[in-house]
Design a protein around this motif. Sequence first.
Motif, PDB file in Angstrom:
ATOM      1  N   ILE A  37      37.815  29.940  65.914  1.00 19.14           N
ATOM      2  CA  ILE A  37      37.414  28.765  65.124  1.00 19.14           C
ATOM      3  C   ILE A  37      35.893  28.691  65.002  1.00 19.14           C
ATOM      4  O   ILE A  37      35.362  28.016  64.110  1.00 19.14           O
ATOM      5  CB  ILE A  37      37.992  27.473  65.750  1.00 19.14           C
ATOM      6  CG1 ILE A  37      38.102  26.373  64.699  1.00 19.14           C
ATOM      7  CG2 ILE A  37      37.196  26.993  66.942  1.00 19.14           C
ATOM      8  CD1 ILE A  37      39.390  26.440  63.923  1.00 19.14           C
ATOM      9  N   VAL A  38      35.171  29.384  65.875  1.00 17.57           N
ATOM     10  CA  VAL A  38      33.713  29.442  65.748  1.00 17.57           C
ATOM     11  C   VAL A  38      33.342  29.992  64.374  1.00 17.57           C
ATOM     12  O   VAL A  38      32.323  29.598  63.793  1.00 17.57           O
ATOM     13  CB  VAL A  38      33.105  30.301  66.889  1.00 17.57           C
ATOM     14  CG1 VAL A  38      31.650  30.630  66.615  1.00 17.57           C
ATOM     15  CG2 VAL A  38      33.241  29.578  68.229  1.00 17.57           C
ATOM     16  N   GLY A  39      34.174  30.892  63.866  1.00 21.93           N
ATOM     17  CA  GLY A  39      33.940  31.421  62.517  1.00 21.93           C
ATOM     18  C   GLY A  39      33.963  30.323  61.471  1.00 21.93           C
ATOM     19  O   GLY A  39      33.132  30.282  60.555  1.00 21.93           O
ATOM     20  N   GLU A  40      34.926  29.402  61.596  1.00 21.04           N
ATOM     21  CA  GLU A  40      34.993  28.261  60.673  1.00 21.04           C
ATOM     22  C   GLU A  40      33.762  27.369  60.837  1.00 21.04           C
ATOM     23  O   GLU A  40      33.234  26.832  59.853  1.00 21.04           O
ATOM     24  CB  GLU A  40      36.262  27.437  60.942  1.00 21.04           C
ATOM     25  CG  GLU A  40      37.556  28.200  60.687  1.00 21.04           C
ATOM     26  CD  GLU A  40      37.759  28.568  59.235  1.00 21.04           C
ATOM     27  OE1 GLU A  40      37.484  27.727  58.356  1.00 21.04           O
ATOM     28  OE2 GLU A  40      38.177  29.710  58.977  1.00 21.04           O
ATOM     29  N   VAL A  41      33.311  27.205  62.060  1.00 26.67           N
ATOM     30  CA  VAL A  41      32.131  26.373  62.322  1.00 26.67           C
ATOM     31  C   VAL A  41      30.900  26.985  61.658  1.00 26.67           C
ATOM     32  O   VAL A  41      30.073  26.270  61.065  1.00 26.67           O
ATOM     33  CB  VAL A  41      31.908  26.195  63.837  1.00 26.67           C
ATOM     34  CG1 VAL A  41      30.612  25.450  64.119  1.00 26.67           C
ATOM     35  CG2 VAL A  41      33.077  25.452  64.468  1.00 26.67           C
ATOM     36  N   MET A  42      30.786  28.291  61.753  1.00 26.56           N
ATOM     37  CA  MET A  42      29.625  28.960  61.145  1.00 26.56           C
ATOM     38  C   MET A  42      29.651  28.801  59.617  1.00 26.56           C
ATOM     39  O   MET A  42      28.606  28.597  58.988  1.00 26.56           O
ATOM     40  CB  MET A  42      29.615  30.444  61.526  1.00 26.56           C
ATOM     41  CG  MET A  42      29.417  30.694  63.022  1.00 26.56           C
ATOM     42  SD  MET A  42      27.816  30.128  63.647  1.00 26.56           S
ATOM     43  CE  MET A  42      26.772  31.481  63.089  1.00 26.56           C
ATOM     44  N   LEU A  43      30.829  28.879  59.032  1.00 30.50           N
ATOM     45  CA  LEU A  43      30.945  28.650  57.584  1.00 30.50           C
ATOM     46  C   LEU A  43      30.606  27.209  57.254  1.00 30.50           C
ATOM     47  O   LEU A  43      29.953  26.924  56.238  1.00 30.50           O
ATOM     48  CB  LEU A  43      32.367  28.987  57.107  1.00 30.50           C
ATOM     49  CG  LEU A  43      32.735  30.464  57.113  1.00 30.50           C
ATOM     50  CD1 LEU A  43      34.221  30.655  56.794  1.00 30.50           C
ATOM     51  CD2 LEU A  43      31.875  31.238  56.117  1.00 30.50           C
ATOM     52  N   ALA A  44      31.039  26.292  58.108  1.00 31.37           N
ATOM     53  CA  ALA A  44      30.711  24.875  57.901  1.00 31.37           C
ATOM     54  C   ALA A  44      29.206  24.673  57.947  1.00 31.37           C
ATOM     55  O   ALA A  44      28.649  23.854  57.204  1.00 31.37           O
ATOM     56  CB  ALA A  44      31.401  24.027  58.967  1.00 31.37           C
ATOM     57  N   ALA A  45      28.554  25.425  58.841  1.00 32.45           N
ATOM     58  CA  ALA A  45      27.094  25.322  58.942  1.00 32.45           C
ATOM     59  C   ALA A  45      26.431  25.716  57.632  1.00 32.45           C
ATOM     60  O   ALA A  45      25.432  25.099  57.213  1.00 32.45           O
ATOM     61  CB  ALA A  45      26.596  26.196  60.094  1.00 32.45           C
ATOM     62  N   GLU A  46      26.973  26.751  56.973  1.00 32.64           N
ATOM     63  CA  GLU A  46      26.421  27.180  55.683  1.00 32.64           C
ATOM     64  C   GLU A  46      26.598  26.072  54.649  1.00 32.64           C
ATOM     65  O   GLU A  46      25.701  25.783  53.855  1.00 32.64           O
ATOM     66  CB  GLU A  46      27.134  28.452  55.191  1.00 32.64           C
ATOM     67  CG  GLU A  46      27.042  29.641  56.126  1.00 32.64           C
ATOM     68  CD  GLU A  46      25.606  30.085  56.333  1.00 32.64           C
ATOM     69  OE1 GLU A  46      24.908  30.328  55.340  1.00 32.64           O
ATOM     70  OE2 GLU A  46      25.192  30.183  57.505  1.00 32.64           O
ATOM     71  N   ILE A  47      27.769  25.459  54.634  1.00 30.71           N
ATOM     72  CA  ILE A  47      28.046  24.372  53.683  1.00 30.71           C
ATOM     73  C   ILE A  47      27.073  23.224  53.906  1.00 30.71           C
ATOM     74  O   ILE A  47      26.481  22.670  52.972  1.00 30.71           O
ATOM     75  CB  ILE A  47      29.504  23.891  53.832  1.00 30.71           C
ATOM     76  CG1 ILE A  47      30.480  25.008  53.444  1.00 30.71           C
ATOM     77  CG2 ILE A  47      29.748  22.635  52.993  1.00 30.71           C
ATOM     78  CD1 ILE A  47      31.932  24.710  53.784  1.00 30.71           C
ATOM     79  N   LEU A  48      26.894  22.861  55.179  1.00 28.19           N
ATOM     80  CA  LEU A  48      26.031  21.726  55.497  1.00 28.19           C
ATOM     81  C   LEU A  48      24.563  22.038  55.243  1.00 28.19           C
ATOM     82  O   LEU A  48      23.791  21.140  54.878  1.00 28.19           O
ATOM     83  CB  LEU A  48      26.240  21.317  56.956  1.00 28.19           C
ATOM     84  CG  LEU A  48      27.549  20.574  57.228  1.00 28.19           C
ATOM     85  CD1 LEU A  48      27.843  20.526  58.723  1.00 28.19           C
ATOM     86  CD2 LEU A  48      27.494  19.157  56.656  1.00 28.19           C
TER      87      LEU A  48
END
Lengths: 269, 314
Positions: free
Chosen positions: B193-204
Amino acid sequence: MRSLPVQDTSALAARLRRHVVEMTSAGGSSHVGSCLGCADIVAVLYGRVLSLHADPQDPERDRFVMSKGHAGAVIYAALAELGYIGVETLLTHCGDGSMLSGHVSSEVPGVEVSTGALGHGLGIATGMSLAGRHRGLGHRVIALLSEGDCDEGSTWEAALFASHHRLSNLVAIVDYNKLQSLASVEETLALEPFGDKWRAFGWEVSEVDGHDHAELEAALLMEVDLPHCVIAHTVKGRGVSFMENSVLWHYRSPQGDELEAALLELTTQ
Amino acid sequence: MRDTLIRRVVERMAHDPQIVFLTGDLGFGVLDGLASEFPDRLINAGVSEQNMLGMAAGLALEGFRPFVYSIANFPTIRALEQLRNDICYHRLPVRIVSVGGGLGYGPLGASHHASDDLGALSATPGLALFTPSTASEIHHLTDAACDWPGPVYIRVDRGAPAATHPEVRATIPGKMNTMRSGRDVTVLAYGAIVGEVMLAAEILAADGVDLAVESCVSLRPFDEAKALAAASRGPVVVVEEHGRVGGLATTFAQTCIEAGVAPVGYLALTLGDDFVREVGSTEWLREQKGLDARSIASRIAHLVAGCSLPESQK
């Protein structure tokens, strides 16, 4: 080969019986019936059959796993009689600050593993048996089980594995006294045909009188090429007339007049 | 992730004859290499998890250092008493590997969701809990597990690990790995799920919210220092593919309360308090539970909008 001296197992069993009555009285603890019932098995094991040495951790020793850990008192008594622990510690059983917990504890020299919850011993013994065979070592692994252990599925998981892998260095003794915690085995969860069940699981099976030392020893020394189940027919509470075949004495701690009466019977045997 | 783990175990087995590997009749196509190199050290216990762990204890008492391998909750919750009484009480060097942490076996149903495993295990004394996110982390944590003096649980995602940018050089149990530096919100997470968090970081980032992301490589030992530093610095978000209770959120909250530190904002993104009863792929289920990148970004944005950021960030 055992290097500890062999003992007169009848005399040893008598001493074990007196110890456990005194210990369960001093500690106010349960399970005197369980201890008395397997005292002969324990005497034969520790007095003659188990390959044991001065060092309780000697790598060439036979491993003994007390799966019926609630009879810990009789094991502690045997360890004291072997000199692994002091006889004077026995009366601290279950006492504040004691190393002798009610269920057998690996903190005590000579105890391989702490048990207490039923159904664990045969699995652990099977792992030890695998280890010994993997290393090409000659020692055996012997586990003492209760009927309660044989209610647990984990025991039968181990039985399946042991026979599949032909762990011929593994022995399971079942202390078969026909009583459980609330009623007889027959009334609770019938195990008969018991020997047939073990045979169906691929084990070599012997049935002996669990109070006949010669029969016990002969069965335990049999050379077999399968794991071996020795069903020892016993009387719970054996040795004290009013404790025999009694569910009550699974729980009750001997005190006062009962203690005196029990010790008198054991002393005059 | 499991391929990386198995590969490292095989490498270590070549040098350490005490390592043996028990499986609960699982690992089709995954254990072939191990089986061919060390056939006498691979033990199939069958579908008998309680016996498998009991035997692991017996082997460990005799000086072996066993790995125990299965999926979902099978090597843990199914055999919890053996894990507790036989292995942990005796402080034995047994490594319990479970593949499929979180919703890795999504469509198969709740029996195969390791969604409360850490909750069940975090109360067991003496059991280390390793929770890798990336291939590099699993490699290093497998090494650490091989050398760990006591029992350790390794929770491995079924699918691909989180990608790492940049490559992490070393992973040490008890030390979080910084995946991304940032100034506004610190996210603590573990597993793929860290992968999803990193993608979320890009979005934010596109919206001007700068996330710091820490991979929590172990729940026990827990990196209390980094957790408290994050709590002192600004808002903290915990993201885990695990129920609300007993995982990272609980560990983080307890750490903060015991230290008397409270972050200015806090959000725990978890699987909640119920079983995951929906049927679907891991990815789809994450969306349902708000654990996909878009949902994570949205929920963090909402948190930030309602928080006072530290002076330096205004």
